[in-house]
Design an enzyme around this catalytic site. Structure first.
Site, short mmCIF file in Angstrom:
data_model
loop_
_atom_site.label_atom_id
_atom_site.label_comp_id
_atom_site.label_asym_id
_atom_site.label_seq_id
_atom_site.Cartn_x
_atom_site.Cartn_y
_atom_site.Cartn_z
CG ASP A 127 -2.06 1.34 0.59
OD1 ASP A 127 -3.45 0.86 0.79
OD2 ASP A 127 -1.77 1.88 1.88
CG ASP A 254 -5.81 -5.18 -3.47
OD1 ASP A 254 -6.43 -4.50 -3.31
OD2 ASP A 254 -4.52 -4.58 -2.75
CG HIS A 284 -5.36 -3.35 0.07
ND1 HIS A 284 -4.56 -3.20 -1.12
CD2 HIS A 284 -5.20 -2.51 0.94
CE1 HIS A 284 -4.27 -2.15 -0.82
NE2 HIS A 284 -3.92 -1.85 0.34
#
Length: 307
Positions: A127, A254, A284
């Site tokens: 991320d 994701d 995710h």
């Protein structure tokens, strides 16, 4: 700018997370006057002289996300460094969203790495850990031995983001209850026990502590006129020359980062011949769903780097 420090009692008895606290003052890296300490917390686990693995979390998690991997990787002979970004976890937080910019987060991380004098770094980033970590790799490739990029990206705003991300961006600004633990749960495949959900909420006893978490979605470059677009383009130009091992480990559930692994593989020379992996049954936050598999990938690939 008002600095907030989450009370220590909020972090008592977190399941699977009893690591010693360590702090670095990164106030000198601020683009504005702070007037007091700005502490970045980090986990430092494993033998001091062992090869370093830097684990960078993203939005809206903190180093707690890596708790299972920290233990596994350290037991395999690595020293794990896992910081909490400013605004997250046990690190200090600003009450105002204006304090948080892409540039400021990078400055705080640079100060962190400079203070610890880390070299020969093996990076795991997910991320926003990638939006920040890959910029640092591009700026100082000599500091890094290799990279595992997991469910991340380095956007320039030249392509429209997935609708799932645009929906998330809107939600982060409009919801009255920014329930971070529930957000983590919704983006994992496994059911988290209540105590783990509570651990993700622990850094944020009141809404005012969540300014950094709310701001991150707005900082992702989604248009060509974003202030960080040109810097990310320059970072891509550098990464196109990065020939050290670069491994992608994206999960299969994701909707936000799906397909990003193929872009890395086509663009970065270090991807050639590597053990790229699709993490099965991973959301995710694949550190919750696929911790053992991701840790094993890191141990195997990074040990190859050391030979």
């Amino acid at each position: 700018m008002q600095i907030l420090r989450t009370p220590k009692h909020c972090f008592e008895n977190l399941p699977g997370y009893s690591f010693q606290e360590n702090y670095v003052d990164v106030s000198n890296a601020c683009a504005f006057t702070v007037g007091e300490e700005l502490r970045m917390h980090y986990v430092d686990y494993g033998l001091p002289d062992s090869p370093v693995i830097l684990m960078l979390h993203g939005e809206p998690s903190w180093s707690y996300l890596y708790r299972h991997m920290i233990n596994n990787v350290a037991q395999a002979g690595f020293r794990v460094i896992a910081p909490d970004l400013i605004g997250f976890g046990k690190s200090d937080k600003f009450a105002e969203q204006d304090a948080y910019t892409y540039a400021n987060h990078l400055s705080w991380l640079r100060e962190f790495l400079n203070t610890l004098a880390l070299t020969d770094i093996h990076l795991i980033c997910q991320d926003w850990g990638g939006l920040l970590g890959l910029r640092l790799v591009a700026e100082q490739p000599e500091l890094f031995m290799g990279v595992i990029a997991a469910n991340t990206m380095l956007p320039t705003g030249d392509h429209k983001p997935p609708q799932a991300f645009l929906d998330w961006q809107t939600y982060s600004q409009e919801t009255d209850n920014f329930d971070i633990g529930n957000i983590i749960q919704r983006a994992t495949q496994n059911d988290l026990i209540d105590e783990v959900v509570a651990a993700y909420n622990a850094p944020y006893p009141e809404e005012k502590y969540k300014a950094g978490a709310r701001k991150f979605p707005l900082l992702v470059p989604i248009s060509p006129d974003d202030p960080e677009t040109e810097n990310n383009r320059r970072a891509w130009a550098s990464l196109k020359q990065f020939d050290k091992p670069f491994i992608t480990a994206f999960s299969d559930h994701d909707p936000v980062t799906a397909g990003g692994d193929k872009i890395f593989q086509k663009t970065i020379p270090g991807c050639i011949g590597q053990s790229h992996t699709t993490m099965a049954n991973g959301g995710h936050f694949l550190q919750e769903d696929c911790a053992s598999a991701l840790a094993e990938l890191a141990i195997t690939c990074f040990k190859e780097n050391e030979r």
